[in-house]
Enzyme design. Sequence first.
Site, short mmCIF file in Angstrom:
data_model
loop_
_atom_site.label_atom_id
_atom_site.label_comp_id
_atom_site.label_asym_id
_atom_site.label_seq_id
_atom_site.Cartn_x
_atom_site.Cartn_y
_atom_site.Cartn_z
CG LEU A 61 -2.08 3.61 1.16
CD1 LEU A 61 -0.76 5.01 0.68
CD2 LEU A 61 -3.25 3.99 0.32
CG ASP A 62 -3.25 -3.17 1.32
OD1 ASP A 62 -3.46 -3.01 2.09
OD2 ASP A 62 -4.13 -3.30 -0.19
NE ARG A 63 4.97 -5.66 3.83
CZ ARG A 63 5.52 -6.42 2.75
NH1 ARG A 63 6.38 -5.17 3.05
NH2 ARG A 63 5.78 -7.29 2.85
CG LEU A 64 3.11 -5.72 -0.38
CD1 LEU A 64 2.26 -7.07 -1.87
CD2 LEU A 64 4.45 -5.74 -0.50
CB THR A 65 -0.25 0.22 -2.32
OG1 THR A 65 -1.22 -1.01 -1.93
CG2 THR A 65 -0.92 1.23 -3.20
#
Length: 311
Positions: A142-146
């Site tokens: 997962l993306d860091r921001l998700t």
Amino acid sequence: MRRKPPPSPLPPRDGVNAARIRTPPEGPWATIRDYLVRKLTRLPPETIDAMLAQGAVVGLDGPVGIDTPFTPGTFLWFHRDRRDEVPVPFELTVLHEDDALLVADKPHFLATTPRGGHVRETALVRLRHARDLPGLSPAHRLDRLTAGVLMFVKTAEHRSTYQNLFRDRLVHKEYEAIAPYAPELALPRTVTSRIVKKRGVLTARELPGPANASTYVELLEHRDGLGRYRLVPETGRTHQLRVHLNSLGVPILGDPLYPAIREVPPGDFSRPLQLLAKVLAFTDPRTGRELRFESRLRLGAWDSYTDWAGE
């Protein structure tokens, strides 16, 4: 055929794997030390000398010394210096664990795996360290921001079995997002486009050509100018959900890249991206059981926009 790297002779340290480099097939260096000084430009030569004197740089035959001759095409391992990282002030919780899998609820701002300036403050390293699982590896990312459901495999024996589920698109994934409500936007619909993300470029772009990305978008509810959206990706392009909602004119709240790049200072954990990996579901290839994991996290902007926005 590309040669597969041998396993590291150095065990993980605090959940972090040793760094690995391979010397080039030829070069002007008389010693490994000379090559490392040229290669590791961020380290002062005296630091490299100290590492070699302490036996901290290791090859397949053991520690490398200051006078060890340069050998082309050889693998070297060493642990990077501990970096001061800003702690991510959110908890990583475990949703499920069995003999093969560990499923976690990843908070916003925590990277999946070490990359760049994020090493110890990553989901992988936190879990390796907390659970004493040095062989733990992600089945997907997962993306860091998700935030949301993130699955790991506990041993190398089962790694490809579960990673291949994602490669072969045999995992059902659902996301939730908070974005502006647009009454004129006809939903539900499936958005398809060609998304291209170039290395070194922060944002992905939609370009002409055959579609390579598809997302089902549904409006679950709306109030006070905001919508809560259900997103079901059929493909897994980088930033796909963020790009597709932005292309519909309803960019996800808190997105620092779409529709425009916004600088976020390191350590600023306010206004997290309102995107949540809500559900992972699949048939376990080892047991035949139907597995479904659901995030317990909530998107703050929907519960209280003023609290999320800091107003």
